[in-house]
Design a protein around this motif. Structure first.
Motif, PDB file in Angstrom:
ATOM      1  N   PHE A   1       0.848  -1.186   0.000  1.00 51.11           N
ATOM      2  CA  PHE A   1       0.000   0.000   0.000  1.00 51.11           C
ATOM      3  C   PHE A   1       0.887   1.241   0.000  1.00 51.11           C
ATOM      4  O   PHE A   1       1.894   1.291   0.712  1.00 51.11           O
ATOM      5  CB  PHE A   1      -0.914   0.022   1.232  1.00 51.11           C
ATOM      6  CG  PHE A   1      -1.790  -1.200   1.342  1.00 51.11           C
ATOM      7  CD1 PHE A   1      -2.966  -1.304   0.613  1.00 51.11           C
ATOM      8  CD2 PHE A   1      -1.420  -2.262   2.163  1.00 51.11           C
ATOM      9  CE1 PHE A   1      -3.757  -2.438   0.696  1.00 51.11           C
ATOM     10  CE2 PHE A   1      -2.206  -3.394   2.255  1.00 51.11           C
ATOM     11  CZ  PHE A   1      -3.374  -3.484   1.517  1.00 51.11           C
ATOM     12  N   THR A   2       0.497   2.228  -0.803  1.00 50.52           N
ATOM     13  CA  THR A   2       1.283   3.452  -0.919  1.00 50.52           C
ATOM     14  C   THR A   2       0.375   4.670  -0.751  1.00 50.52           C
ATOM     15  O   THR A   2      -0.708   4.737  -1.354  1.00 50.52           O
ATOM     16  CB  THR A   2       1.988   3.523  -2.286  1.00 50.52           C
ATOM     17  OG1 THR A   2       2.894   2.418  -2.401  1.00 50.52           O
ATOM     18  CG2 THR A   2       2.774   4.814  -2.426  1.00 50.52           C
TER      19      THR A   2
ATOM     20  N   ALA B   1      -4.099   6.284  -1.446  1.00 49.74           N
ATOM     21  CA  ALA B   1      -4.816   7.444  -0.926  1.00 49.74           C
ATOM     22  C   ALA B   1      -3.903   8.672  -0.934  1.00 49.74           C
ATOM     23  O   ALA B   1      -2.685   8.553  -0.827  1.00 49.74           O
ATOM     24  CB  ALA B   1      -5.323   7.178   0.491  1.00 49.74           C
ATOM     25  N   VAL B   2      -4.516   9.823  -1.057  1.00 48.59           N
ATOM     26  CA  VAL B   2      -3.816  11.106  -1.061  1.00 48.59           C
ATOM     27  C   VAL B   2      -4.426  11.990   0.015  1.00 48.59           C
ATOM     28  O   VAL B   2      -5.652  11.991   0.214  1.00 48.59           O
ATOM     29  CB  VAL B   2      -3.945  11.800  -2.441  1.00 48.59           C
ATOM     30  CG1 VAL B   2      -3.306  13.187  -2.416  1.00 48.59           C
ATOM     31  CG2 VAL B   2      -3.312  10.951  -3.536  1.00 48.59           C
ATOM     32  N   GLY B   3      -3.580  12.753   0.711  1.00 51.64           N
ATOM     33  CA  GLY B   3      -4.107  13.647   1.732  1.00 51.64           C
ATOM     34  C   GLY B   3      -3.025  14.517   2.314  1.00 51.64           C
ATOM     35  O   GLY B   3      -1.896  14.566   1.815  1.00 51.64           O
TER      36      GLY B   3
ATOM     37  N   LEU C   1      -0.769   9.837   7.693  1.00 51.34           N
ATOM     38  CA  LEU C   1      -0.330   9.086   8.867  1.00 51.34           C
ATOM     39  C   LEU C   1      -1.518   8.449   9.580  1.00 51.34           C
ATOM     40  O   LEU C   1      -1.445   7.309  10.065  1.00 51.34           O
ATOM     41  CB  LEU C   1       0.437  10.005   9.815  1.00 51.34           C
ATOM     42  CG  LEU C   1       1.770  10.539   9.270  1.00 51.34           C
ATOM     43  CD1 LEU C   1       2.361  11.574  10.220  1.00 51.34           C
ATOM     44  CD2 LEU C   1       2.763   9.413   9.032  1.00 51.34           C
ATOM     45  N   GLY C   2      -2.646   9.170   9.627  1.00 52.29           N
ATOM     46  CA  GLY C   2      -3.854   8.617  10.230  1.00 52.29           C
ATOM     47  C   GLY C   2      -4.393   7.431   9.440  1.00 52.29           C
ATOM     48  O   GLY C   2      -4.857   6.438  10.024  1.00 52.29           O
ATOM     49  N   SER C   3      -4.313   7.516   8.106  1.00 55.37           N
ATOM     50  CA  SER C   3      -4.772   6.419   7.258  1.00 55.37           C
ATOM     51  C   SER C   3      -3.918   5.170   7.463  1.00 55.37           C
ATOM     52  O   SER C   3      -4.435   4.049   7.496  1.00 55.37           O
ATOM     53  CB  SER C   3      -4.734   6.835   5.783  1.00 55.37           C
ATOM     54  OG  SER C   3      -5.679   7.849   5.524  1.00 55.37           O
ATOM     55  N   ILE C   4      -2.610   5.371   7.596  1.00 54.21           N
ATOM     56  CA  ILE C   4      -1.723   4.224   7.833  1.00 54.21           C
ATOM     57  C   ILE C   4      -2.066   3.547   9.154  1.00 54.21           C
ATOM     58  O   ILE C   4      -2.141   2.319   9.238  1.00 54.21           O
ATOM     59  CB  ILE C   4      -0.250   4.671   7.812  1.00 54.21           C
ATOM     60  CG1 ILE C   4       0.147   5.123   6.403  1.00 54.21           C
ATOM     61  CG2 ILE C   4       0.671   3.531   8.269  1.00 54.21           C
ATOM     62  CD1 ILE C   4       1.539   5.701   6.317  1.00 54.21           C
ATOM     63  N   ARG C   5      -2.289   4.338  10.188  1.00 65.02           N
ATOM     64  CA  ARG C   5      -2.667   3.773  11.487  1.00 65.02           C
ATOM     65  C   ARG C   5      -3.965   2.967  11.362  1.00 65.02           C
ATOM     66  O   ARG C   5      -4.069   1.858  11.899  1.00 65.02           O
ATOM     67  CB  ARG C   5      -2.842   4.878  12.524  1.00 65.02           C
ATOM     68  CG  ARG C   5      -1.540   5.486  13.035  1.00 65.02           C
ATOM     69  CD  ARG C   5      -1.816   6.499  14.161  1.00 65.02           C
ATOM     70  NE  ARG C   5      -2.492   5.883  15.288  1.00 65.02           N
ATOM     71  CZ  ARG C   5      -1.890   5.298  16.310  1.00 65.02           C
ATOM     72  NH1 ARG C   5      -0.573   5.226  16.352  1.00 65.02           N
ATOM     73  NH2 ARG C   5      -2.597   4.774  17.300  1.00 65.02           N
ATOM     74  N   SER C   6      -4.944   3.524  10.650  1.00 65.61           N
ATOM     75  CA  SER C   6      -6.228   2.836  10.499  1.00 65.61           C
ATOM     76  C   SER C   6      -6.071   1.530   9.747  1.00 65.61           C
ATOM     77  O   SER C   6      -6.665   0.507  10.115  1.00 65.61           O
ATOM     78  CB  SER C   6      -7.226   3.746   9.759  1.00 65.61           C
ATOM     79  OG  SER C   6      -7.490   4.924  10.490  1.00 65.61           O
TER      80      SER C   6
ATOM     81  N   PHE D   1     -12.433   0.913   4.598  1.00 67.92           N
ATOM     82  CA  PHE D   1     -11.156   1.487   4.179  1.00 67.92           C
ATOM     83  C   PHE D   1     -10.960   1.140   2.715  1.00 67.92           C
ATOM     84  O   PHE D   1     -10.630   0.004   2.367  1.00 67.92           O
ATOM     85  CB  PHE D   1      -9.998   0.944   5.020  1.00 67.92           C
ATOM     86  CG  PHE D   1      -8.705   1.687   4.799  1.00 67.92           C
ATOM     87  CD1 PHE D   1      -8.294   2.656   5.703  1.00 67.92           C
ATOM     88  CD2 PHE D   1      -7.921   1.446   3.685  1.00 67.92           C
ATOM     89  CE1 PHE D   1      -7.123   3.370   5.490  1.00 67.92           C
ATOM     90  CE2 PHE D   1      -6.752   2.144   3.461  1.00 67.92           C
ATOM     91  CZ  PHE D   1      -6.346   3.117   4.371  1.00 67.92           C
ATOM     92  N   GLU D   2     -11.161   2.115   1.840  1.00 73.17           N
ATOM     93  CA  GLU D   2     -11.055   1.875   0.408  1.00 73.17           C
ATOM     94  C   GLU D   2      -9.612   2.010  -0.054  1.00 73.17           C
ATOM     95  O   GLU D   2      -8.901   2.930   0.341  1.00 73.17           O
ATOM     96  CB  GLU D   2     -11.938   2.859  -0.365  1.00 73.17           C
ATOM     97  CG  GLU D   2     -12.016   2.546  -1.853  1.00 73.17           C
ATOM     98  CD  GLU D   2     -13.046   3.376  -2.591  1.00 73.17           C
ATOM     99  OE1 GLU D   2     -13.151   3.223  -3.828  1.00 73.17           O
ATOM    100  OE2 GLU D   2     -13.743   4.183  -1.948  1.00 73.17           O
ATOM    101  N   THR D   3      -9.171   1.096  -0.902  1.00 73.99           N
ATOM    102  CA  THR D   3      -7.814   1.131  -1.444  1.00 73.99           C
ATOM    103  C   THR D   3      -7.853   1.572  -2.909  1.00 73.99           C
ATOM    104  O   THR D   3      -8.815   1.314  -3.621  1.00 73.99           O
ATOM    105  CB  THR D   3      -7.139  -0.249  -1.343  1.00 73.99           C
ATOM    106  OG1 THR D   3      -7.892  -1.211  -2.082  1.00 73.99           O
ATOM    107  CG2 THR D   3      -7.058  -0.693   0.120  1.00 73.99           C
TER     108      THR D   3
END
Length: 479
Positions: free
Chosen positions: A155-156, A198-200, A206-211, A261-263
């Motif tokens: 995942f990137t 994902a982009v943000g 960082l929050g997306s990675i934790r989730s 969580f959509e990839t």
């Protein structure tokens, strides 16, 4: 002062990612060994990358974060050795690796040593693939050979403003320059390459990675952590049928507390992939999509209800990840055939073959819900019973067959009048395009009401929890 701020950025990203106070650095005193071009004067302790371990929601993870204040965060011999050693430790412990990338790329001052360094990290990533989850976040430059690291990750993520991901820089492409089209931008990469999930903003990434880490197993021998579900297992979803054209919305409605969580969200939007929770269990979802609804319930985008080359590749890669890490797969099928275009025709056969192979080869629990149309070979490739789906459900208004009844009538009776064609189409629909006909032949296990889907799929996955399925002995497939 600027250098200190940049150095702090590498460490602050790690601390923002991990649970408070859990980060332990490894190799903080390592320095570059090269002396050519006065490199020692510009190098420093750590050689441009901070490595270590910590926890996310109590789960062990290994992290490296590139420090752009040291030679631009460029990758040289010792820089890469630290990352390689981190991978060795992660493999021993069976824990994910997270890379926070902000680098000028290959360190030119170290030349062949730098080339060797890149190859070493590539190999470590390749060996770790399918054993431990690998996640990469791009906060600055990630160009040339460094972009391969992002491609090798499972995942990137990209920071939307400063993140730049490219093999060739935009200005190096014939007929292009960055002012014309920034092919390194987060938007371009997310929409066109299939690499970016994902982009943000930095905080959002960082929050997306934790989730995501919280939803995944830590390695291929462990199950994903079960979370306590506060949602009703038998919850009736009255509006689920209305969402059948938007797979992402349907997946969210099915999930515990609507968690989804959509990839690869911006890539191949006609195919939805991502993770949901069902009674606390992580489940991978693959769903066709012909419409995207905005927050106001209005149609924002529309697509053909067809299986495209990009969509097939996206789904195949996702299914292979789920199978590698023992994550059950749920498909929400609504497809009327293959995408018809000259561009798609160049790659469609191979892409669909990869999707077909991914579903057929996967030995994890597989459940398919036909929510709309299931026509032709496109349906077969979408986790059909014949490919090995353990259970297939279909909504009462679903259609299963080779094609639309009126088209089938025209093919079978090319000389018939319009009135006769209408009659033949009705007859064909009753005999062949009817979901009950598929159920009578055993291709559909149960016809259900759309509103009751959640309780059926939860029950199915709980029943399949102890599934064991062998495959013929082989080194690996070649599709």
């Amino acid at each position: 002062m600027e250098v200190q701020t940049m150095s702090n950025t590498a460490e602050s990203r790690i601390k923002s990612l991990l649970d408070d106070g859990s980060f332990v650095e490894i190799g903080g005193s390592v320095m570059a060994r090269a002396t050519d071009f006065n490199i020692q004067a510009n190098s420093g302790a750590g050689d441009g990358v901070k490595c270590g371990y910590g926890v996310i929601d109590g789960n062990l993870v290994y992290v490296y974060s590139q420090d752009a204040s040291v030679l631009g965060g460029s990758v040289g011999e010792m820089h890469a050795k630290k990352i390689a050693n981190l991978y060795d430790m992660a493999m021993k412990m069976g824990a994910p690796v997270i890379g926070l990338v902000d680098s000028a790329g290959m360190r030119l001052q170290e030349s062949t040593d730098a080339l060797e360094a890149f190859g070493t990290v590539y190999r470590k990533q390749a060996l770790a693939s399918g054993v431990i989850p690998q996640l990469t976040a791009v906060f600055g430059k990630c160009g040339g050979g460094l972009a391969v690291l992002a491609g090798l990750a499972d995942f990137t993520f990209m920071e939307g403003e400063k993140g730049k991901l490219f093999i060739n820089s935009p200005n190096a492409l014939p007929g292009n320059e960055i002012g014309k089209e920034d092919t390194s931008s987060a938007e371009f990469q997310a929409e066109n390459t299939g690499v970016v999930d994902a982009v943000g903003t930095e905080a959002e990434v960082l929050g997306s990675i934790r989730s995501l880490v919280a939803m995944l197993p830590i390695n291929n021998e462990e199950e994903a952590a079960l979370s306590e579900s506060t949602d009703d297992l038998n919850r009736v979803i009255a509006n689920l049928e209305a969402s059948k054209e938007d797979g992402a919305l349907a997946a969210s409605l099915l999930s515990d507390n609507n968690m989804f969580f959509e990839t690869k969200k911006a890539y191949a939007k006609d195919m939805v992939t991502g993770f949901i929770k069902l009674n606390g269990m992580t489940v991978g979802v693959v769903a066709n999509r012909s419409k995207i609804y905005n927050e106001q319930g209005e149609v924002a985008e529309e697509f053909d209800a067809a299986l495209s080359s990009k969509g097939a590749k996206k789904a195949a890669s996702f299914v292979e990840f789920c199978d590698a890490f023992n994550i059950p797969v749920l498909t929400l099928t609504n497809v009327n055939g293959f995408k018809a275009s000259k561009c798609s025709e160049k790659t469609l056969a191979k892409a669909v073959a990869k999707l077909t192979y991914a579903f057929a080869n996967a030995s994890v629990p597989k459940v398919n819900v036909i929510v709309g149309k299931a026509f032709g070979s496109a349906y077969v490739a979408m986790n059909s019973k014949s490919l090995g789906a353990d259970l297939v459900f279909a909504w009462t208004n679903a259609k299963v067959g080779t094609m639309e009844a009126d088209m089938a009538a025209k093919v079978m009776y090319p000389e018939a009048s319009s009135e006769d064609l209408k009659e033949k189409a009705k007859e064909y629909e009753a005999l062949q395009d009817n979901v009950e006909a598929a159920a009578r032949r055993g291709y559909v296990d149960q016809v259900i009401e759309a509103a009751d889907t959640r309780k059926y799929v939860i029950s199915a996955f709980e029943m399949l929890l102890t599934k064991r399925e062998d495959r013929p002995y082989k080194k690996h497939g070649t599709v």
